[in-house]
Design a protein around this motif. Structure first.
Motif, PDB file in Angstrom:
ATOM      1  N   GLY A  60       0.528  -1.107   0.402  1.00 37.64           N
ATOM      2  CA  GLY A  60       0.170   0.199  -0.062  1.00 37.64           C
ATOM      3  C   GLY A  60       0.568   1.122   0.158  1.00 37.64           C
ATOM      4  O   GLY A  60       0.975   2.016  -0.463  1.00 37.64           O
ATOM      5  N   VAL A 112      -1.463   3.982   7.894  1.00 36.37           N
ATOM      6  CA  VAL A 112      -1.598   3.204   7.257  1.00 36.37           C
ATOM      7  C   VAL A 112      -2.431   2.599   5.247  1.00 36.37           C
ATOM      8  O   VAL A 112      -3.298   3.359   5.527  1.00 36.37           O
ATOM      9  CB  VAL A 112      -1.909   1.753   8.006  1.00 36.37           C
ATOM     10  N   ALA A 113      -1.351   2.738   4.363  1.00 28.78           N
ATOM     11  CA  ALA A 113      -1.681   2.493   3.790  1.00 28.78           C
ATOM     12  C   ALA A 113      -2.701   0.771   3.704  1.00 28.78           C
ATOM     13  O   ALA A 113      -1.025   0.499   3.283  1.00 28.78           O
ATOM     14  CB  ALA A 113      -0.909   3.082   2.523  1.00 28.78           C
ATOM     15  N   PHE A 114      -3.858   0.841   2.674  1.00 29.96           N
ATOM     16  CA  PHE A 114      -4.164  -0.863   2.364  1.00 29.96           C
ATOM     17  C   PHE A 114      -3.652  -0.175   0.863  1.00 29.96           C
ATOM     18  O   PHE A 114      -4.740   0.264   0.481  1.00 29.96           O
ATOM     19  CB  PHE A 114      -5.578  -0.950   2.730  1.00 29.96           C
ATOM     20  N   ARG A 115      -4.094  -1.344  -0.153  1.00 27.07           N
ATOM     21  CA  ARG A 115      -4.435  -1.494  -1.729  1.00 27.07           C
ATOM     22  C   ARG A 115      -5.526  -1.760  -0.971  1.00 27.07           C
ATOM     23  O   ARG A 115      -6.581  -2.419  -0.491  1.00 27.07           O
ATOM     24  CB  ARG A 115      -2.899  -2.190  -1.477  1.00 27.07           C
ATOM     25  N   CYS A 116      -6.628  -1.047  -1.905  1.00 30.03           N
ATOM     26  CA  CYS A 116      -7.913  -1.370  -1.958  1.00 30.03           C
ATOM     27  C   CYS A 116      -8.440  -2.142  -4.266  1.00 30.03           C
ATOM     28  O   CYS A 116      -8.555  -1.127  -4.739  1.00 30.03           O
ATOM     29  CB  CYS A 116      -8.708   0.131  -1.508  1.00 30.03           C
ATOM     30  N   SER A 139      -2.207  -1.158  12.397  1.00 27.45           N
ATOM     31  CA  SER A 139      -3.294  -2.126  11.526  1.00 27.45           C
ATOM     32  C   SER A 139      -2.590  -2.155  10.556  1.00 27.45           C
ATOM     33  O   SER A 139      -2.821  -3.437  10.152  1.00 27.45           O
ATOM     34  CB  SER A 139      -4.550  -1.252  10.742  1.00 27.45           C
ATOM     35  N   ALA A 140      -0.903  -2.182  11.212  1.00 32.88           N
ATOM     36  CA  ALA A 140      -0.418  -2.589   9.543  1.00 32.88           C
ATOM     37  C   ALA A 140       0.470  -3.868  10.509  1.00 32.88           C
ATOM     38  O   ALA A 140       0.815  -4.612   9.550  1.00 32.88           O
ATOM     39  CB  ALA A 140       1.074  -1.774   9.674  1.00 32.88           C
ATOM     40  N   SER A 151      -3.854  -9.700   6.031  1.00 28.83           N
ATOM     41  CA  SER A 151      -4.833  -9.603   4.969  1.00 28.83           C
ATOM     42  C   SER A 151      -4.000 -10.516   4.249  1.00 28.83           C
ATOM     43  O   SER A 151      -2.514 -11.097   3.805  1.00 28.83           O
ATOM     44  CB  SER A 151      -4.433  -8.147   4.169  1.00 28.83           C
ATOM     45  N   LEU A 208      -9.402  -4.663   0.880  1.00 30.67           N
ATOM     46  CA  LEU A 208      -8.198  -4.392   2.060  1.00 30.67           C
ATOM     47  C   LEU A 208      -7.168  -5.302   2.116  1.00 30.67           C
ATOM     48  O   LEU A 208      -7.359  -6.442   2.463  1.00 30.67           O
ATOM     49  CB  LEU A 208      -8.662  -3.366   2.446  1.00 30.67           C
ATOM     50  N   GLN A 222      -1.412  -3.524   2.766  1.00 31.81           N
ATOM     51  CA  GLN A 222      -1.073  -3.013   3.936  1.00 31.81           C
ATOM     52  C   GLN A 222      -0.132  -2.500   4.322  1.00 31.81           C
ATOM     53  O   GLN A 222       1.365  -3.069   4.670  1.00 31.81           O
ATOM     54  CB  GLN A 222      -2.263  -2.643   5.162  1.00 31.81           C
TER      55      GLN A 222
END
Length: 401
Positions: free
Chosen positions: A76, A92-96, A153-154, A158, A218, A221
């Motif tokens: 992410g 935190v960046a998540f790929r969506c 959340s990292a 996932s 999601l 991340q």
């Protein structure tokens, strides 16, 4: 000296019965890849460490010369740099992904390759409904981003959606389920269906016989990484050419110039000739170009052998053919061809098998390999190498006489 690295994402494969026991690379018409192999040296590259998932993020970072075990923090955040999502220490960046859910199953991990224009309308709807948790960012096609406001959340586990196509989506949500952040984020994924399934974009898609983007997924991340600049590490000014935000994001973190190519889509219809032209233009004021083509990987995920072979042959004729014809005008040059990881058509997802690579340099030594493929490269003089050592090896080979 000019350097070009060409990545055919997911090109490597297994021996297939329908090809008489040959791999797609062994069966495809790829005279320019064979030229590089027969006039240069070959080997096998372990682009994915044993303890890491075989993704394009890890693999391409490795090929560029950065040990993923040291520098990788998640997919992410790499994409975030490309699409303008600024991360701080608390985000935190998540790929969506836009996905298609049907009867409780993850039916399509890319929602029929939804267009970016359609995606922009859906991203707006998601932000209107979930703004209190974070922000959704538009990427390209089904590849988008969600920035969440809790760095803990990292640490969640996932699952890449392309690994669980056909499985119940409830079986593959973020874990551990009892974690508060997992509860919130899993809730967003599930609640996204009520936001998206009756959206005008999806009504039109269904009327046209296309898969709707009726849910989000999601994954991938991570927090913002810290990496040394490519120019500091290798003393070269580099550029990237790709239709994929992930590679652009890696390039931005490494200080590489992202060259925009009109028609570079990250899909079968990408402009192969345009990528070659822009690569040659970039070499006028750059030392190295990292040219990435996503199409073979997309075909592998789709289990489409015909499209995979077409993509490889187009890379060969439209990119490598043009490069090999025009690179001599720069004087000394070196060129390498390789996948980042395999995406076998019968597996439909990435594997961690070593990938074949071949590299040629004007005046450089050659070994006895005559063709570019998974089997021939195993006999090459370069042996088997850790992926993050490739770039240094490539540069040193280019300078050898």
């Amino acid at each position: 000296m000019k350097y070009v690295v060409v990545i055919g994402d997911g090109m490597a494969d297994y021996s297939l019965e329908e090809l008489g026991g040959k791999t797609p690379l062994q069966s495809a018409k790829i005279p320019n890849m064979d030229y590089i192999a027969s006039n240069g040296v070959s080997g096998m590259l372990k682009t994915v460490p044993k303890n890491m998932e075989p993704g394009s993020d890890v693999a391409n970072l490795s090929i560029l010369g950065y040990n993923p075990e040291e520098f990788y923090t998640g997919r992410g955040p790499l994409e975030a740099a490309s699409i303008g999502a600024n991360l701080d220490n608390g985000n935190v960046a998540f790929r969506c992904n836009f996905i298609t859910e049907k009867d409780g199953l993850l039916a399509d991990f890319n929602a029929g390759h939804i267009s970016t224009g359609e995606g922009s309308e859906l991203i707006e709807a998601l932000n209107q409904n979930f703004y209190r948790f974070g922000k959704f960012y538009l990427g390209t096609s089904y590849r988008n981003l969600f920035v969440f406001n809790d760095k803990k959340s990292a640490e969640l586990k996932s699952t890449p959606p392309h690994d669980v196509v056909g499985d119940p989506f409830m079986d593959n949500l973020l874990n551990p389920r009892e974690d508060e952040n997992a509860r919130i984020l899993n809730g967003i994924m599930q609640d996204s269906k009520s936001v998206l399934e009756n959206h005008p974009v999806n009504k039109r898609r269904i009327e046209s016989g296309k898969n709707p983007a009726n849910m989000i997924w999601l994954w991938g991340q991570g927090v913002k990484p810290k990496m040394p600049q490519f120019s500091e590490k290798y003393g070269l000014k580099g550029a990237t050419i790709t239709g994929v935000d992930l590679i652009k994001g890696i390039g931005m973190y490494l200080g590489l110039t992202n060259i925009h190519v009109p028609g570079a889509t990250g899909y079968y219809d990408t402009d192969y000739c345009g990528k070659a032209k822009y690569a040659l233009d970039a070499l006028q004021d750059h030392d190295l170009v990292f040219l990435h083509v996503e199409a073979p990987d997309e075909a592998g995920h789709a289990g489409d052998l015909g499209e995979k072979m077409k993509a490889m042959e187009r890379i060969d004729s439209r990119i490598l053919g043009k490069l090999l014809k025009n690179l001599p005008s720069f004087g000394d040059y070196a060129i390498a061809i390789l996948p980042d990881h395999p995406t076998p058509v019968h597996v439909k997802t990435h594997t961690r098998d070593p990938v074949p690579y071949a590299m040629y340099s004007t005046g450089g030594v050659r070994d006895d390999v005559q063709r570019y493929d998974e089997i021939s490269a195993k006999t090459g003089s370069q042996g088997v190498m850790e992926g993050y050592k490739f770039m240094k090896n490539f540069i040193e080979y280019a300078k050898s006489r």
